[in-house]
Enzyme design. Structure first.
Site, PDB file in Angstrom:
ATOM      1  N   THR A  27       5.226   9.641   5.253  1.00 23.86           N
ATOM      2  CA  THR A  27       6.316  10.548   4.908  1.00 23.86           C
ATOM      3  C   THR A  27       7.535   9.725   4.521  1.00 23.86           C
ATOM      4  OG1 THR A  27       7.266  10.661   7.135  1.00 23.86           O
ATOM      5  CG2 THR A  27       5.484  12.208   6.627  1.00 23.86           C
ATOM      6  N   ALA A  64       6.793   7.304   9.775  1.00 25.71           N
ATOM      7  CA  ALA A  64       8.049   8.049   9.804  1.00 25.71           C
ATOM      8  C   ALA A  64       9.171   7.083   9.456  1.00 25.71           C
ATOM      9  CB  ALA A  64       8.275   8.664  11.182  1.00 25.71           C
ATOM     10  N   ILE A  90       6.685   2.993  12.272  1.00 26.34           N
ATOM     11  CA  ILE A  90       8.074   3.021  11.827  1.00 26.34           C
ATOM     12  C   ILE A  90       8.171   2.427  10.418  1.00 26.34           C
ATOM     13  CG2 ILE A  90      10.450   2.433  12.386  1.00 26.34           C
ATOM     14  CD1 ILE A  90       8.883   4.185  14.459  1.00 26.34           C
ATOM     15  N   LYS A  91       8.679   3.250   9.522  1.00 28.62           N
ATOM     16  CA  LYS A  91       8.752   2.869   8.116  1.00 28.62           C
ATOM     17  C   LYS A  91      10.144   2.318   7.820  1.00 28.62           C
ATOM     18  CE  LYS A  91       6.980   4.932   3.823  1.00 28.62           C
ATOM     19  NZ  LYS A  91       6.701   6.247   3.180  1.00 28.62           N
ATOM     20  N   CYS A  92      10.205   1.043   7.416  1.00 29.40           N
ATOM     21  CA  CYS A  92      11.481   0.372   7.156  1.00 29.40           C
ATOM     22  C   CYS A  92      11.506  -0.171   5.726  1.00 29.40           C
ATOM     23  CB  CYS A  92      11.689  -0.800   8.106  1.00 29.40           C
ATOM     24  SG  CYS A  92      11.746  -0.379   9.851  1.00 29.40           S
TER      25      CYS A  92
END
Length: 222
Positions: A27, A64, A90-92
């Site tokens: 997402t 996310a 965790i999307k960075c």
């Protein structure tokens, strides 16, 4: 190659999951904005609740994305997101601050997805920072007359050369040929919009065959 779905739409996620081919979900804020009536009224808590609902549908990795621009903010958001479920990733973004956050999350055994990758150099930096996944955006590169899939091939080759750990997620997929090309160059994962997943199934000869078999079966049952 595994299939992830690139959406925040719960109905689409559920439909893909029922097909038995879904290994994960990605997402981002833009995908969230598409599913809410008033994006300006969409709170952080509402976002976390939505990620929780996705995790109740899918057991595999659910990426996310953090929205803070500084490392401390990314870390604070990421720690909250990681508490939602064990499969949250965790999307960075691959920025200087994003790499700092990825390094921290790696030290805490929190999975990360390095996103908005548009160069092989960015992928190498993300790998060395400890990213679990690296996401090159092929469609957006194609949009500016670059060869997105050539970048994926470079990343896959480099990671194999040095036994880097991150899995390569081909993102920003626009059509079925992107999926085939991703598989041909050895990408680990393709994250695909629901509309493209449906296109992967579509073939006129299949439709004709089903129609013919149905007609013949109806005749035999008379």
């Amino acid at each position: 190659m595994q299939f992830f779905i690139d959406t925040a739409n719960l109905a689409e996620i559920g439909a893909a999951h029922q097909m038995g081919v879904l290994a994960g979900v990605t997402t981002n804020p833009s995908l969230i904005a598409k599913i809410v009536d008033d994006p300006a009224a969409f709170t952080w808590q509402m976002f976390k609740d939505h990620i929780s609902q996705i995790c109740q549908i899918v057991d595999g990795p659910v990426s996310a994305e953090v929205t803070a621009l500084d490392a401390d903010g990314m870390i604070a958001e990421g720690e909250e997101l990681a508490e939602i479920a064990e499969n949250v990733v965790i999307k960075c973004p691959v920025t200087m601050e994003g790499l700092k956050a990825i390094t921290y999350f790696d030290s805490q055994d929190i999975a990360t997805n390095a996103t908005l990758v548009f160069s092989a150099n960015q992928a190498l930096l993300a790998a060395n920072a400890g990213a679990s996944y690296v996401s090159p955006f092929v469609g957006r590169l194609d949009d500016v007359s670059s060869d997105g899939m050539a970048l994926v091939k470079q990343i896959v080759t480099m990671f194999k050369n040095y036994d880097y750990m991150p899995e390569v997620i081909v993102a920003s997929i626009r059509h079925p040929q992107h999926v085939i090309d991703a598989a041909m160059v050895g990408a680990d994962i393709a994250t695909i919009p629901y509309s493209v997943i449906r296109q992967l199934l579509s073939h006129p000869l299949t439709d004709q065959g089903v129609k013919k078999f149905t007609e013949d079966a109806a005749i035999m049952k008379k």
